[in-house]
Design a protein around this motif. Structure first.
Motif, PDB file in Angstrom:
ATOM      1  N   ASP A   1      53.966  24.840  61.035  1.00 49.79           N
ATOM      2  CA  ASP A   1      53.167  23.481  60.690  1.00 49.79           C
ATOM      3  C   ASP A   1      52.395  23.678  59.381  1.00 49.79           C
ATOM      4  N   ALA A   2      51.516  24.841  59.310  1.00 46.62           N
ATOM      5  CA  ALA A   2      51.026  24.907  58.052  1.00 46.62           C
ATOM      6  C   ALA A   2      51.583  24.894  56.932  1.00 46.62           C
ATOM      7  N   GLU A   3      52.795  25.432  56.728  1.00 46.43           N
ATOM      8  CA  GLU A   3      53.799  25.154  55.596  1.00 46.43           C
ATOM      9  C   GLU A   3      54.100  23.721  55.206  1.00 46.43           C
ATOM     10  N   MET A   4      54.011  22.802  56.104  1.00 49.48           N
ATOM     11  CA  MET A   4      54.531  21.560  55.841  1.00 49.48           C
ATOM     12  C   MET A   4      53.223  20.923  55.378  1.00 49.48           C
ATOM     13  N   GLU A   5      52.056  21.472  54.927  1.00 51.16           N
ATOM     14  CA  GLU A   5      50.873  20.666  54.507  1.00 51.16           C
ATOM     15  C   GLU A   5      51.058  20.636  53.090  1.00 51.16           C
ATOM     16  N   ILE A   6      51.046  19.394  52.456  1.00 52.60           N
ATOM     17  CA  ILE A   6      51.025  19.278  50.954  1.00 52.60           C
ATOM     18  C   ILE A   6      49.748  19.037  50.379  1.00 52.60           C
ATOM     19  N   PRO A   7      49.264  19.734  49.666  1.00 50.57           N
ATOM     20  CA  PRO A   7      47.666  19.227  48.793  1.00 50.57           C
ATOM     21  C   PRO A   7      47.906  18.264  47.876  1.00 50.57           C
ATOM     22  N   VAL A   8      47.128  17.317  47.697  1.00 50.27           N
ATOM     23  CA  VAL A   8      47.068  16.207  46.844  1.00 50.27           C
ATOM     24  C   VAL A   8      45.900  17.002  45.923  1.00 50.27           C
ATOM     25  N   VAL A   9      46.345  17.338  44.623  1.00 44.18           N
ATOM     26  CA  VAL A   9      45.271  18.080  43.750  1.00 44.18           C
ATOM     27  C   VAL A   9      44.885  17.136  42.414  1.00 44.18           C
ATOM     28  N   MET A  10      43.494  17.458  42.146  1.00 41.13           N
ATOM     29  CA  MET A  10      43.147  16.582  41.084  1.00 41.13           C
ATOM     30  C   MET A  10      43.963  17.220  39.942  1.00 41.13           C
ATOM     31  N   PRO A  11      44.661  16.424  38.888  1.00 45.37           N
ATOM     32  CA  PRO A  11      45.310  16.631  37.735  1.00 45.37           C
ATOM     33  C   PRO A  11      44.413  17.103  36.576  1.00 45.37           C
ATOM     34  N   GLN A  12      45.151  17.625  35.662  1.00 43.50           N
ATOM     35  CA  GLN A  12      44.438  17.976  34.393  1.00 43.50           C
ATOM     36  C   GLN A  12      44.367  16.375  33.578  1.00 43.50           C
ATOM     37  N   LEU A  13      43.273  16.066  33.317  1.00 39.82           N
ATOM     38  CA  LEU A  13      42.990  14.879  32.617  1.00 39.82           C
ATOM     39  C   LEU A  13      43.016  14.790  31.135  1.00 39.82           C
ATOM     40  N   GLY A  14      42.871  16.084  30.649  1.00 38.81           N
ATOM     41  CA  GLY A  14      42.749  16.012  29.016  1.00 38.81           C
ATOM     42  C   GLY A  14      42.056  17.422  28.838  1.00 38.81           C
ATOM     43  N   ASN A  15      41.961  17.683  27.725  1.00 37.21           N
ATOM     44  CA  ASN A  15      41.520  18.839  27.152  1.00 37.21           C
ATOM     45  C   ASN A  15      39.707  18.929  27.566  1.00 37.21           C
ATOM     46  N   GLU A  16      39.115  17.896  27.251  1.00 41.88           N
ATOM     47  CA  GLU A  16      37.796  17.726  27.542  1.00 41.88           C
ATOM     48  C   GLU A  16      37.190  17.370  28.678  1.00 41.88           C
ATOM     49  N   ILE A  17      38.147  16.706  29.501  1.00 41.94           N
ATOM     50  CA  ILE A  17      37.760  16.171  30.812  1.00 41.94           C
ATOM     51  C   ILE A  17      38.134  17.282  32.032  1.00 41.94           C
ATOM     52  N   THR A  18      36.661  17.496  32.815  1.00 40.63           N
ATOM     53  CA  THR A  18      36.902  18.575  33.967  1.00 40.63           C
ATOM     54  C   THR A  18      36.739  18.270  35.328  1.00 40.63           C
ATOM     55  N   GLU A  19      36.314  16.872  35.307  1.00 40.31           N
ATOM     56  CA  GLU A  19      36.016  16.351  36.543  1.00 40.31           C
ATOM     57  C   GLU A  19      36.172  14.797  36.591  1.00 40.31           C
ATOM     58  N   ALA A  20      36.279  14.052  37.609  1.00 42.39           N
ATOM     59  CA  ALA A  20      36.318  13.042  37.706  1.00 42.39           C
ATOM     60  C   ALA A  20      35.836  12.273  39.086  1.00 42.39           C
ATOM     61  N   GLN A  21      35.447  11.041  38.897  1.00 39.57           N
ATOM     62  CA  GLN A  21      34.832  10.593  40.403  1.00 39.57           C
ATOM     63  C   GLN A  21      35.988   9.755  41.095  1.00 39.57           C
ATOM     64  N   ILE A  22      36.164   9.941  42.453  1.00 39.51           N
ATOM     65  CA  ILE A  22      36.980   9.196  43.238  1.00 39.51           C
ATOM     66  C   ILE A  22      36.489   7.706  43.474  1.00 39.51           C
ATOM     67  N   ASP A  23      37.306   6.876  42.581  1.00 40.77           N
ATOM     68  CA  ASP A  23      36.803   5.330  42.675  1.00 40.77           C
ATOM     69  C   ASP A  23      37.083   4.920  44.264  1.00 40.77           C
ATOM     70  N   TYR A  24      38.394   5.057  44.622  1.00 39.72           N
ATOM     71  CA  TYR A  24      38.659   4.397  45.966  1.00 39.72           C
ATOM     72  C   TYR A  24      40.185   5.039  46.673  1.00 39.72           C
ATOM     73  N   TRP A  25      39.946   5.131  48.036  1.00 39.68           N
ATOM     74  CA  TRP A  25      41.262   5.469  48.535  1.00 39.68           C
ATOM     75  C   TRP A  25      42.049   4.213  49.036  1.00 39.68           C
ATOM     76  N   SER A  26      43.415   4.134  48.752  1.00 36.62           N
ATOM     77  CA  SER A  26      44.117   3.115  49.203  1.00 36.62           C
ATOM     78  C   SER A  26      44.588   3.490  50.316  1.00 36.62           C
ATOM     79  N   LYS A  27      44.676   4.659  50.903  1.00 41.95           N
ATOM     80  CA  LYS A  27      45.212   4.991  52.416  1.00 41.95           C
ATOM     81  C   LYS A  27      44.042   5.772  53.170  1.00 41.95           C
ATOM     82  N   SER A  28      44.154   5.818  54.404  1.00 37.03           N
ATOM     83  CA  SER A  28      43.315   6.356  55.266  1.00 37.03           C
ATOM     84  C   SER A  28      43.997   7.705  55.956  1.00 37.03           C
ATOM     85  N   PRO A  29      43.221   8.603  56.601  1.00 37.87           N
ATOM     86  CA  PRO A  29      43.931   9.525  57.479  1.00 37.87           C
ATOM     87  C   PRO A  29      44.735   9.136  58.503  1.00 37.87           C
ATOM     88  N   GLY A  30      45.998   9.417  58.738  1.00 34.61           N
ATOM     89  CA  GLY A  30      46.632   8.740  59.692  1.00 34.61           C
ATOM     90  C   GLY A  30      47.628   7.818  59.258  1.00 34.61           C
TER      91      GLY A  30
END
Length: 86
Positions: free
Chosen positions: A5-34
């Protein structure tokens, strides 16, 4: 069986957004757990001082967990959520 089961979990990872950008704010989620998600479907929107970007689901399955809620800051490479492919 749990190990498989653990092998079936796929992470959603924050992508590289540019050379100078190292973080971003989560604006909103369009989906909920489940919720069912399809690969390529928009999951969340992130914002930086320079851009707003939609993050797509990397796999189809069920959104198991949101690890970084809306209005929080995440760094490049952080796991934002987990999708269960089972």
């Amino acid at each position: 069986c749990k190990r498989k089961d653990a092998e079936m979990e796929i992470p959603v990872v924050m992508p590289q957004l540019g050379n100078e950008i190292t973080e971003a704010q989560i604006d909103y989620w369009s989906k909920s757990p489940g919720d069912k998600v399809e690969k390529g479907e928009m999951l969340l929107t992130i914002t930086t001082p320079k851009l707003t970007m939609e993050i797509e689901a990397p796999a189809s399955g069920t959104l198991k967990e949101i690890r970084v809620p809306a209005d929080e800051i995440a760094s490049v490479g952080d796991v934002l959520a987990v999708i269960d492919e089972a």
